[in-house]
Scaffold this active site. Structure first.
Site, short mmCIF file in Angstrom:
data_model
loop_
_atom_site.label_atom_id
_atom_site.label_comp_id
_atom_site.label_asym_id
_atom_site.label_seq_id
_atom_site.Cartn_x
_atom_site.Cartn_y
_atom_site.Cartn_z
CG ASN A 190 7.96 0.27 4.16
OD1 ASN A 190 7.03 0.32 3.35
ND2 ASN A 190 7.76 0.19 5.45
CB CYS A 205 -25.86 -12.08 -10.21
SG CYS A 205 -25.52 -12.78 -11.82
CB CYS A 213 -28.13 -16.52 -11.24
SG CYS A 213 -26.84 -16.08 -10.07
CG HIS A 253 -3.63 -9.31 -1.06
ND1 HIS A 253 -3.11 -8.50 -0.08
CD2 HIS A 253 -3.25 -10.58 -0.74
CE1 HIS A 253 -2.42 -9.25 0.78
NE2 HIS A 253 -2.49 -10.50 0.40
CG ASP A 310 -3.55 0.57 -6.05
OD1 ASP A 310 -3.03 -0.11 -6.97
OD2 ASP A 310 -2.86 1.13 -5.17
CB CYS A 342 -24.00 -17.94 -11.91
SG CYS A 342 -23.92 -16.19 -12.36
CB ALA A 367 -0.93 -0.02 1.20
CB SER A 420 5.07 -4.12 1.83
OG SER A 420 4.39 -5.08 2.63
CB SER A 421 3.99 -2.81 7.26
OG SER A 421 2.90 -3.69 7.04
P1 CNA Z 1 0.68 -1.50 5.24
O1 CNA Z 1 0.74 -2.54 6.30
O2 CNA Z 1 -0.28 -0.38 5.42
O3 CNA Z 1 2.18 -0.91 5.09
C1 CNA Z 1 2.45 0.15 4.22
C2 CNA Z 1 3.87 0.60 4.48
O4 CNA Z 1 4.20 1.57 3.50
C3 CNA Z 1 4.10 1.25 5.84
O5 CNA Z 1 5.11 0.56 6.55
C4 CNA Z 1 4.52 2.70 5.51
O6 CNA Z 1 5.57 3.15 6.33
C5 CNA Z 1 4.98 2.58 4.09
N1 CNA Z 1 4.78 3.80 3.30
C6 CNA Z 1 3.72 4.63 3.27
N2 CNA Z 1 3.87 5.60 2.36
C7 CNA Z 1 5.08 5.37 1.77
C8 CNA Z 1 5.81 6.02 0.75
N3 CNA Z 1 5.34 7.10 0.11
N4 CNA Z 1 7.03 5.52 0.40
C9 CNA Z 1 7.54 4.43 1.04
N5 CNA Z 1 6.88 3.77 2.01
C10 CNA Z 1 5.66 4.24 2.38
O7 CNA Z 1 0.39 -2.12 3.81
P2 CNA Z 1 0.87 -3.52 3.20
O8 CNA Z 1 0.66 -3.41 1.73
O9 CNA Z 1 2.15 -3.97 3.72
O10 CNA Z 1 -0.24 -4.51 3.80
C11 CNA Z 1 -0.91 -5.34 3.01
C12 CNA Z 1 -2.41 -5.01 2.86
C13 CNA Z 1 -2.74 -3.57 2.67
C14 CNA Z 1 -2.86 -5.66 1.60
O11 CNA Z 1 -3.85 -6.59 1.90
C15 CNA Z 1 -3.42 -4.57 0.70
O12 CNA Z 1 -4.47 -5.03 -0.09
C16 CNA Z 1 -3.87 -3.53 1.66
N6 CNA Z 1 -4.08 -2.16 1.14
C17 CNA Z 1 -3.96 -1.88 -0.20
C18 CNA Z 1 -4.15 -0.60 -0.66
C19 CNA Z 1 -4.01 -0.32 -2.12
O13 CNA Z 1 -4.34 -1.17 -2.95
N7 CNA Z 1 -3.47 0.86 -2.48
C20 CNA Z 1 -4.46 0.44 0.24
C21 CNA Z 1 -4.60 0.11 1.62
C22 CNA Z 1 -4.39 -1.19 2.05
#
Ligand code: CNA
Length: 242
Positions: free
Chosen positions: A212, A151, A154, A118, A103, A129, A23, A191-192
Site C-alpha cells: 500500500n 423497475c 413492478c 462491498h 469495479d 420485487c 481501491a 487498502s487504507s
Molecule cells: P481507500 O481508503 O481509498 O485506500 C486506498 C489506499 O490505496 C490508500 O491508502 C492509497 O495509499 C493506496 N494506493 C493508491 N494507489 C495505489 C497503488 N497504485 N498501489 C498501492 N497502493 C495504492 O480505499 P479502501 O479500499 O481501503 O476503502 C474501502 C472503500 C473504498 C470501499 O468501500 C470501496 O468500495 C471503496 N472504493 C472502491 C473503488 C473501486 O471499486 N475501485 C474506488 C473508490 C473507492
C-alpha cells in the site's frame, strides 16, 4: 534479505494464502480511490453521497452525486496488479481474493474465487420485487432522466448492487470470514484499512504482507510492508515465484 524474496518465502511456506484488496489496486486502471490526495474525498463526501439514507430519502441527489462514482467504473480494464493476482491463483499460491472494490476488475482479470464483500457494479436490483437487471439498464434510464430509475416489472425503485454506507453486510462477507479461519497469510493490497468491518480481517491472520502506498494501521505487525505501487510490486513477486 530483499523484501520481494522475503514475501516469496512466506508465500511458498504458507498453508493457505488469501488476498484482501481495496481501491488502491485499481488506481492504475484510472479509477480514483477514496483517501489518497487524488481520491474522491477531495471532491465529495462518499459517506453521504453513497449512503442508503440518501438513496431512499433523496434519490435525486443519489443519482446525481453518488451514482457518478459507479458510472466512472464502467469500461475500465484490469491492470498489472489484478493480472498478477490472477497469476498467483493459477500458480496455486493464492486461494482467493476478498475485495472491497465494486469495479469488477478481479472478475474481468479472470480470478476465480472472489468475494466481493462491498458488492459489484455489473448488476442492479429492484428494491420492491428483487428483480435483477444488468447495470446498463440503470445507465440507460438515468441518461433518459428517469430519476430514480424504476423497475420494468413492478415500478419499484432500482438500486445498484453495491453495499452503501448504512447497508448491512451481504452473505458474501460472512463466507469470506469463513475462508479466513484457516488462512495463515494475507496479502493486503491497496487498502487504507480504514473501513469497518473489513479492516478487522487482517487481525485474524498470522502473517501479513502489505502492499500500500501509504502507511496502514496494520503495518507494525506485518511481516513485510511495501509502500509502493501494487502493479509493479505484485508483478515482481510473481516473477520471483516463477
Ligand atoms: P481507500 O481508503 O481509498 O485506500 C486506498 C489506499 O490505496 C490508500 O491508502 C492509497 O495509499 C493506496 N494506493 C493508491 N494507489 C495505489 C497503488 N497504485 N498501489 C498501492 N497502493 C495504492 O480505499 P479502501 O479500499 O481501503 O476503502 C474501502 C472503500 C473504498 C470501499 O468501500 C470501496 O468500495 C471503496 N472504493 C472502491 C473503488 C473501486 O471499486 N475501485 C474506488 C473508490 C473507492
Amino acid at each position: 534479505m530483499d523484501r520481494i524474496l522475503e514475501a516469496v518465502k512466506i508465500l511458498k511456506e504458507s498453508k493457505k494464502v488469501m488476498a484482501l484488496t481495496g481501491a488502491g489496486i485499481s488506481t492504475e486502471s484510472g479509477i480514483p480511490d477514496f483517501r489518497s490526495d487524488t481520491g474522491y474525498y477531495t471532491k465529495m463526501d462518499p459517506m453521504r453521497a453513497l449512503s442508503r439514507d440518501v438513496l431512499i430519502y433523496d434519490p435525486a441527489r443519489f443519482y446525481t452525486e453518488g451514482y457518478k462514482v459507479l458510472e466512472d467504473l464502467q469500461g475500465k480494464k484490469p491492470n498489472a496488479g489484478h493480472i498478477a493476482l490472477k497469476d498467483l491463483e493459477d500458480l496455486g499460491i493464492l486461494k482467493g481474493i476478498i475485495t472491497q472494490n465494486i469495479d469488477n476488475l478481479h472478475y474481468l482479470a479472470g480470478s476465480k474465487n472472489i468475494y466481493e464483500v462491498h458488492g459489484e457494479s455489473r448488476s442492479v436490483s429492484c428494491m420492491s420485487c428483487g428483480k435483477q437487471y444488468p447495470f446498463r439498464i440503470m445507465e440507460e434510464k438515468v441518461k433518459a432522466h428517469e430519476v430514480p430509475p424504476k423497475c420494468n416489472e413492478c415500478g419499484g425503485v432500482l438500486r445498484p448492487n453495491v453495499v452503501m454506507f448504512g447497508d448491512q453486510m451481504p452473505d458474501t462477507f460472512y463466507d469470506a470470514m469463513r475462508e479466513i479461519e484457516d488462512t495463515d497469510t494475507l496479502l493486503v493490497v491497496g487498502s487504507s484499512l480504514q473501513v469497518a468491518p473489513v479492516n478487522m480481517i487482517p487481525r485474524y491472520v498470522k502473517n501479513l504482507i502489505i502492499i500500500n502506498k501509504e502507511t496502514t494501521p496494520e503495518d507494525s505487525r506485518a511481516a513485510v510492508v511495501f509502500h509502493e505501487n501494487s502493479g509493479e510490486t505484485l508483478g515482481k513477486i510473481v516473477e520471483a515465484l516463477r
